[in-house]
Design a protein around this motif. Structure first.
Motif, PDB file in Angstrom:
ATOM      1  N   ARG A 228       3.443   5.655  54.539  1.00 14.57           N
ATOM      2  CA  ARG A 228       4.557   5.685  53.643  1.00 14.57           C
ATOM      3  C   ARG A 228       5.681   6.048  54.087  1.00 14.57           C
ATOM      4  NH1 ARG A 228       5.410   5.614  47.026  1.00 14.57           N
ATOM      5  NH2 ARG A 228       6.970   4.412  47.024  1.00 14.57           N
ATOM      6  N   HIS A 229       6.367   5.642  55.440  1.00  7.71           N
ATOM      7  CA  HIS A 229       7.485   6.023  56.060  1.00  7.71           C
ATOM      8  C   HIS A 229       8.421   4.911  56.538  1.00  7.71           C
ATOM      9  CE1 HIS A 229       9.778   8.414  59.180  1.00  7.71           C
ATOM     10  NE2 HIS A 229       9.675   9.210  58.483  1.00  7.71           N
ATOM     11  N   ALA A 230       9.748   5.089  56.781  1.00  5.26           N
ATOM     12  CA  ALA A 230      10.092   3.854  57.342  1.00  5.26           C
ATOM     13  C   ALA A 230       9.935   3.547  58.614  1.00  5.26           C
ATOM     14  CB  ALA A 230      11.855   4.460  57.329  1.00  5.26           C
ATOM     15  N   HIS A 231       9.115   4.518  59.351  1.00  8.00           N
ATOM     16  CA  HIS A 231       8.852   4.073  60.613  1.00  8.00           C
ATOM     17  C   HIS A 231       6.963   3.870  60.529  1.00  8.00           C
ATOM     18  CE1 HIS A 231      11.967   6.188  63.334  1.00  8.00           C
ATOM     19  NE2 HIS A 231      12.731   4.935  62.724  1.00  8.00           N
ATOM     20  N   GLY A 232       6.600   3.800  59.460  1.00 14.25           N
ATOM     21  CA  GLY A 232       4.913   3.655  59.344  1.00 14.25           C
ATOM     22  C   GLY A 232       4.651   2.338  58.865  1.00 14.25           C
ATOM     23  N   LEU A 233       5.705   1.304  58.752  1.00 12.33           N
ATOM     24  CA  LEU A 233       5.333  -0.078  58.262  1.00 12.33           C
ATOM     25  C   LEU A 233       5.030  -1.095  59.417  1.00 12.33           C
ATOM     26  CD1 LEU A 233       7.077   0.097  54.939  1.00 12.33           C
ATOM     27  CD2 LEU A 233       4.896   0.699  55.263  1.00 12.33           C
ATOM     28  N   THR A 234       5.966  -0.762  60.339  1.00 16.76           N
ATOM     29  CA  THR A 234       5.936  -1.897  61.428  1.00 16.76           C
ATOM     30  C   THR A 234       4.663  -2.438  61.906  1.00 16.76           C
ATOM     31  OG1 THR A 234       8.148  -0.832  61.963  1.00 16.76           O
ATOM     32  CG2 THR A 234       7.290  -2.576  63.597  1.00 16.76           C
ATOM     33  N   LEU A 235       3.745  -1.402  62.199  1.00 17.07           N
ATOM     34  CA  LEU A 235       2.600  -1.755  62.975  1.00 17.07           C
ATOM     35  C   LEU A 235       1.672  -2.378  61.827  1.00 17.07           C
ATOM     36  CD1 LEU A 235       0.661   0.549  65.213  1.00 17.07           C
ATOM     37  CD2 LEU A 235      -0.707  -0.339  63.208  1.00 17.07           C
ATOM     38  N   VAL A 236       1.820  -2.089  60.622  1.00 15.94           N
ATOM     39  CA  VAL A 236       0.821  -2.739  59.828  1.00 15.94           C
ATOM     40  C   VAL A 236       1.285  -4.094  59.551  1.00 15.94           C
ATOM     41  CG1 VAL A 236       1.598  -2.085  57.401  1.00 15.94           C
ATOM     42  CG2 VAL A 236      -0.737  -2.631  57.819  1.00 15.94           C
ATOM     43  N   ARG A 237       2.587  -4.372  59.328  1.00 21.45           N
ATOM     44  CA  ARG A 237       3.085  -5.924  59.107  1.00 21.45           C
ATOM     45  C   ARG A 237       2.787  -6.644  60.378  1.00 21.45           C
ATOM     46  NH1 ARG A 237       8.758  -3.140  57.072  1.00 21.45           N
ATOM     47  NH2 ARG A 237       8.360  -3.513  54.920  1.00 21.45           N
ATOM     48  N   ARG A 238       3.078  -5.841  61.309  1.00 19.49           N
ATOM     49  CA  ARG A 238       2.614  -6.964  62.729  1.00 19.49           C
ATOM     50  C   ARG A 238       1.181  -7.181  62.902  1.00 19.49           C
ATOM     51  NH1 ARG A 238       5.350  -6.649  67.708  1.00 19.49           N
ATOM     52  NH2 ARG A 238       7.246  -6.222  66.565  1.00 19.49           N
ATOM     53  N   LEU A 239       0.508  -6.225  62.411  1.00 13.87           N
ATOM     54  CA  LEU A 239      -1.206  -6.732  62.284  1.00 13.87           C
ATOM     55  C   LEU A 239      -1.286  -7.941  61.078  1.00 13.87           C
ATOM     56  CD1 LEU A 239      -3.893  -5.657  62.847  1.00 13.87           C
ATOM     57  CD2 LEU A 239      -3.926  -4.122  60.890  1.00 13.87           C
ATOM     58  N   LEU A 240      -0.863  -7.565  60.268  1.00 10.48           N
ATOM     59  CA  LEU A 240      -1.301  -8.464  59.096  1.00 10.48           C
ATOM     60  C   LEU A 240      -0.678  -9.963  59.424  1.00 10.48           C
ATOM     61  CD1 LEU A 240      -0.722  -6.061  55.823  1.00 10.48           C
ATOM     62  CD2 LEU A 240      -2.597  -7.234  56.684  1.00 10.48           C
ATOM     63  N   ASP A 241       0.683  -9.844  60.078  1.00 13.49           N
ATOM     64  CA  ASP A 241       1.133 -11.402  60.391  1.00 13.49           C
ATOM     65  C   ASP A 241       0.258 -11.808  61.479  1.00 13.49           C
ATOM     66  OD1 ASP A 241       3.377 -11.138  58.963  1.00 13.49           O
ATOM     67  OD2 ASP A 241       4.631 -10.169  60.449  1.00 13.49           O
ATOM     68  N   GLN A 242      -0.158 -11.127  62.469  1.00 13.00           N
ATOM     69  CA  GLN A 242      -1.023 -11.743  63.473  1.00 13.00           C
ATOM     70  C   GLN A 242      -2.258 -12.170  63.065  1.00 13.00           C
ATOM     71  OE1 GLN A 242      -0.927  -9.251  67.147  1.00 13.00           O
ATOM     72  NE2 GLN A 242       1.215  -9.715  67.512  1.00 13.00           N
ATOM     73  N   ALA A 243      -3.053 -11.371  62.276  1.00 14.33           N
ATOM     74  CA  ALA A 243      -4.206 -11.607  61.831  1.00 14.33           C
ATOM     75  C   ALA A 243      -4.404 -12.738  60.820  1.00 14.33           C
ATOM     76  CB  ALA A 243      -4.796 -10.347  61.091  1.00 14.33           C
ATOM     77  N   CYS A 244      -3.284 -12.791  60.052  1.00 18.59           N
ATOM     78  CA  CYS A 244      -3.296 -13.903  58.854  1.00 18.59           C
ATOM     79  C   CYS A 244      -2.874 -15.149  59.714  1.00 18.59           C
ATOM     80  CB  CYS A 244      -2.507 -13.715  57.764  1.00 18.59           C
ATOM     81  SG  CYS A 244      -3.325 -12.289  56.671  1.00 18.59           S
ATOM     82  N   SER A 245      -2.003 -15.147  60.861  1.00 18.96           N
ATOM     83  CA  SER A 245      -1.767 -16.338  61.581  1.00 18.96           C
ATOM     84  C   SER A 245      -2.831 -17.058  62.335  1.00 18.96           C
ATOM     85  CB  SER A 245      -0.577 -16.098  62.411  1.00 18.96           C
ATOM     86  OG  SER A 245      -0.992 -15.452  63.487  1.00 18.96           O
ATOM     87  N   GLY A 246      -4.025 -16.131  62.661  1.00 15.41           N
ATOM     88  CA  GLY A 246      -5.193 -16.762  63.356  1.00 15.41           C
ATOM     89  C   GLY A 246      -4.842 -16.247  64.900  1.00 15.41           C
ATOM     90  N   ALA A 247      -3.880 -15.292  64.986  1.00 12.28           N
ATOM     91  CA  ALA A 247      -3.769 -15.144  66.476  1.00 12.28           C
ATOM     92  C   ALA A 247      -4.589 -14.053  67.208  1.00 12.28           C
ATOM     93  CB  ALA A 247      -2.272 -14.415  66.631  1.00 12.28           C
ATOM     94  N   LEU A 248      -5.359 -13.378  66.050  1.00  7.73           N
ATOM     95  CA  LEU A 248      -6.607 -12.511  66.744  1.00  7.73           C
ATOM     96  C   LEU A 248      -7.847 -12.819  66.315  1.00  7.73           C
ATOM     97  CD1 LEU A 248      -4.998  -9.391  64.861  1.00  7.73           C
ATOM     98  CD2 LEU A 248      -4.572 -10.226  67.255  1.00  7.73           C
TER      99      LEU A 248
END
Lengths: 410, 272
Positions: free
Chosen positions: A167-187
Motif C-alpha cells: 500500500r504505497h504509491a509505488h506498490g500497485l503498478t506490479l499487481v495491476r499489471r499482473l491482474l490485467d494480464q492474468a484476466c485477459s488470458g495473456a498468462l
C-alpha cells in the motif's frame, strides 16, 4: 462452480467452496452480544473482579496439555482435504475449453490457510506454483517478474496475491499489471489465492472486471465439532471426551457407550464459531488454547488401553467466559490502528516495510510492536514478519469496522 | 404604581406561600444539579464510545439541558401564578418586554440557540467556520457554540451569528469531511502521469476513507500548474494529519518522477 469435498450423505460437507454471495459467517448469538456489550460497558467503569463461582473443575486442578500431546489431539491442519474440495469446485472451470474466464480467484480470511490449500491443489494437477515477487521487486515496479515467472506455461497457481502489492504509491503498478494480464488470458489459465483484506483493498485499487470468486465456507459449530472430532479420532488415543471445566457439559458429543441421558451439550462451540467468524484457523487456535487436562487423567494410547480397565480420557475445555482472549483498550487500538490495519491489509509485514508504509506520525518503534505483542494482538512469525494474532483478530476487526476502516467483506 | 395595579399583582402572586418558595428553590437547585451532571458526565461517557455513537451522545447534552430548563420553568410558573391564559400572557409579555430591552443580543442568542437546536446548522463533532473561525464543535451551550480550533484554542461564538452570518459546515453531522492538498508544479511535465500518481498517493494513505471518492483537479495558472488532490479521511479529526501525509508523500513521489515545483524562475523560463 461452488462445490465441496466428499462427505457423508445428508450432512453438509466439512470443506466446501462457495461463491462469495453464498458465504455466511456463523451468526453471533443474542446472549453473546448482550454479554459482550455489558462486559465491555462494565470494564469502562469498574475494575472490580466478579464474585467467584464454584466450578466443576477448578483452574488449580487443571493444567495445560503438553506440546507433544497437543500436536496429536489438535494438530496443525494441512490443506489436503480443503484442496480436494477446491478441486471439486473448480471441476467445471477446468473442463471448460473456453478461455473467457482464464483466472479464478480464491479468497480466504486471515488464517484461512489459503497458501497451503492452493499449493496442495497445484500439486494435485502439477500446475506451476508462482512464488510472489520480493518487496524490493514490487517497490521497484519490476513488471518483468510476471513473465519470468510464467514463461512457457499455460497453467499456474499464485497462492498469495497479497504478497504482490504494497500500500504505497509505488506498490500497485506490479499487481495491476499482473491482474490485467492474468484476466485477459495473456498468462494462460491460473488460480489466484488472496487474503480477503488484501482483496478488499485491491478491488478498489484495480479497475478491471472481477474474476470469478470462490471462498471456503465458514465453519459453524457443527462443522467445528466434526473437525475437532476428526483430530481426536486420528490422535491414536483411546476414547477422548471433551467436557467444559465449569459445569461438565460435553463440548464434543461423547462416545455412544459413555452417553447418558442427563448429559448436557455445551454451547462452547457455538460461541467459538461466532467469535471466530467461522474462520477455521482462528477457531483452531482458540481450541488449542482452551484445552486442559487433569494430571491424574493422562491420555492413554489406544494400543495400550485394555478393555478390562477401560476408562475414557477426559479433556477439559476452559469455559468460554473464562477463556482469556486479548482484551485491548479502545485507546490502545485507536493509538495503533494504522499498524494493525496495515498488517491486516498485507497479511503480515516486516518491521522495516511496515515503517515504509506508515506516515511519519505513526512509525512503529520496536517498543510499540512488542507492546502490541504483549497485549496479544500481534505476533512475530519465524521469517520476522509481524502478523495479527489469531486470538486478537476478532477484537481488532470489530474495532476497525466500528471506526470506519476498510475491512474485508466476509 | 396605582392601587389597581398593586391589587392585580397581589392577586397574581396571591397564593405564593413559604412552601411554594421552598419548592421553587428546590426546583432551581435540582435543575442546576441536573444540568451540571449532564454537562459533566455525558461528555465523559461519550469519550468511551467510538464513531457515531460518540457524536450522538455529545448531541444529547444541549437537548437534555433545554428539556430540563423548560421543565423547570413550567414547574415554577405553575407554582407562582394561577395557570390561566390571562395570567400567563400578562406575565410572559411583561417579562419578555423587560428582558428584551435590557439584553437584546443576549436574548437573541438564546433564541438563536433554540433555533440552532431545531435547524441544526452545527452539531457537536461538526467542523464549522463562522466569521473566519474554524474548528470542531465541542459543545452547544444556551447562548454560545463552543469550538476548538486546530491550534487547540477554544472559541465561544454567540448563536446569534446564525441570523446574518454564513455557517460553513464541513461534515454536517457525518464522518465525511473533504480534505484538499494543493500542489503547484512547474508547467513542463506529463499531466496524465502526475494525475495517476497523485491519485495513488491518496489511495495508499492510511488516513484515507476508501469508500469515498478521490478526485484530482488541474488548473493552469500563470505561475505553473495547480493540482488539487481531494479525498476524505477516516475520521474528520485526522484532517490535518491527512493533508500533511498527502503533501509529504505527494512531494516525495513528484520529486522521484522528476517533476519540479512551480517557482518564480518558472515564470521567467516560460517567458524566455
Amino acid at each position: 462452480m461452488a462445490s465441496s469435498a466428499p462427505s457423508d450423505q445428508g450432512v453438509a460437507p466439512l470443506w466446501q467452496y462457495v461463491a462469495v454471495t453464498d458465504y455466511c459467517p456463523p451468526a453471533v448469538t443474542v446472549e453473546h452480544t448482550v454479554r459482550t456489550g455489558l462486559s465491555a460497558f462494565w470494564q469502562h467503569f469498574c475494575t472490580k473482579e466478579p464474585p467467584p463461582e464454584t466450578p466443576f473443575k477448578t483452574e488449580e486442578e487443571l493444567q495445560s496439555i503438553p506440546g507433544i500431546l497437543l500436536e496429536r489431539i489438535a494438530p496443525a491442519p494441512d490443506g489436503q482435504r480443503a484442496a480436494l474440495a477446491l478441486d471439486e469446485a473448480l471441476t467445471a472451470w477446468l473442463d471448460s475449453v473456453q478461455m473467457d474466464q482464464p483466472v479464478v480467484l480464491v479468497l480466504h480470511p486471515p488464517y484461512g490457510m489459503h497458501g497451503d490449500i492452493l499449493k496442495a491443489w497445484a500439486g494435485l494437477h502439477e500446475w506451476r506454483v508462482l512464488p510472489p515477487p520480493t518487496t524490493g521487486q514490487i517497490f521497484r515496479r519490476e513488471t518483468d517478474w510476471i513473465m519470468s515467472g510464467s514463461a512457457n506455461l499455460t497453467s499456474w497457481v499464485l497462492p498469495n496475491l497479497e504478497r504482490c502489492y504494497l500500500r504505497h504509491a509505488h506498490g500497485l503498478t506490479l499487481v495491476r499489471r499482473l491482474l490485467d494480464q492474468a484476466c485477459s488470458g495473456a498468462l494462460g489459465r491460473g488460480v489466484i489465492g488472496c487474503d480477503s483484506w488484501a482483496w478488499a483493498f485491491l478491488r478498489r485499487a484495480w479497475s478491471g472486471a472481477t474474476p470469478p470468486l470462490l471462498i471456503l465456507q465458514s465453519f459453524d459449530q457443527h462443522r467445528l465439532a466434526r473437525w475437532f472430532q476428526s483430530f481426536a479420532s486420528k490422535s491414536g488415543i483411546s476414547d477422548l471426551i471433551f467436557r467444559q471445566a465449569d459445569n461438565g457439559d460435553y463440548v464434543l458429543p461423547p462416545p455412544t457407550d459413555t452417553q447418558n441421558e442427563s448429559a448436557n451439550i455445551s454451547d462452547f462451540l457455538q460461541q467459538l464459531a461466532a467469535y471466530s467468524r467461522g474462520i477455521p484457523g482462528i477457531a483452531h487456535a482458540i481450541w488449542r488454547a482452551s484445552l486442559r487436562t487433569a494430571p491424574d487423567e493422562l491420555p492413554k494410547d489406544a494400543s495400550t488401553a485394555k478393555e478390562s480397565t477401560y476408562q475414557p480420557t477426559t479433556l477439559w475445555i476452559t469455559p468460554w467466559r473464562r477463556f482469556k482472549r486479548p482484551a485491548p483498550t479502545t485507546d490502545l487500538l485507536r493509538q495503533h490502528a494504522f499498524i494493525l490495519h496495515t498488517l491486516l491489509l498485507h497479511n503480515g509485514l516486516s518491521a522495516e516495510w511496515l515503517s515504509q508504509l506508515l506516515p511519519a506520525s505513526s512509525q512503529p518503534s520496536p517498543a510499540t510492536l512488542y507492546r502490541l505483542e504483549s497485549a496479544g494482538l500481534i505476533k512475530q512469525q519465524r521469517n520476522g514478519f509481524w502478523q495479527i494474532s489469531p486470538l486478537g483478530y476478532p477484537a481488532i476487526r470489530l474495532f476497525l469496522k466500528s471506526e470506519g476502516y476498510l475491512t474485508d467483506d466476509l | 404604581m396605582s392601587n389597581e395595579q398593586t391589587e392585580n399583582l397581589a392577586a397574581l402572586l396571591g397564593h405564593l406561600t413559604e412552601t411554594t418558595i421552598v419548592q421553587i428553590v428546590l426546583i432551581v437547585a435540582g435543575t442546576w444539579l441536573l444540568i451540571a451532571l449532564t454537562q459533566r458526565f455525558l461528555p465523559v461517557l461519550a469519550g468511551k464510545l467510538a464513531g457515531r455513537n460518540r457524536l450522538y451522545m455529545l448531541a444529547l447534552v444541549p437537548a437534555l439541558r433545554l428539556c430540563i430548563i423548560t421543565g423547570a420553568v413550567l414547574l415554577i410558573l405553575q407554582r407562582v401564578i394561577e395557570p390561566t391564559l390571562e395570567n400567563l400572557v400578562g406575565l410572559l409579555g411583561a417579562l419578555g418586554l423587560a428582558v428584551g430591552f435590557a439584553s437584546k443580543d443576549y436574548v437573541s442568542s438564546l433564541i438563536a440557540g433554540v433555533v440552532a437546536s431545531y435547524e441544526m446548522p452545527y452539531r457537536p463533532g461538526d467542523w464549522i467556520e463562522i466569521d473566519g473561525t474554524y474548528g470542531e464543535v465541542q459543545a452547544i451551550r444556551l447562548r454560545t457554540v463552543e469550538i476548538v480550533t486546530p491550534d487547540d484554542t477554544v472559541a465561544h461564538i454567540p448563536h446569534l451569528q446564525i441570523w446574518n452570518q454564513t455557517i460553513l459546515n464541513a461534515n454536517d453531522g457525518s464522518q465525511h469531511l473533504l480534505c484538499v492538498a494543493n500542489f503547484y508544479l512547474h508547467p513542463r511535465h506529463n499531466a496524465v502521469q502526475v494525475l495517476k500518481l497523485l491519485h495513488d498517493v491518496a489511495l495508499t494513505s492510511p488516513f484515507l476513507q476508501i469508500e469515498r471518492p478521490i478526485n484530482v483537479t488541474v488548473q493552469e495558472k500563470p505561475f505553473g500548474t495547480h493540482y488539487c488532490l481531494k479525498a476524505y479521511p477516516i475520521d474528520p479529526r485526522q484532517q490535518f494529519h491527512f493533508v500533511t501525509d498527502l503533501t509529504v508523500r505527494g512531494k516525495a513521489m513528484l520529486l522521484q518522477l522528476g517533476v519540479e515545483s512551480a517557482t518564480t524562475p518558472a515564470i521567467a523560463d516560460l517567458a524566455s
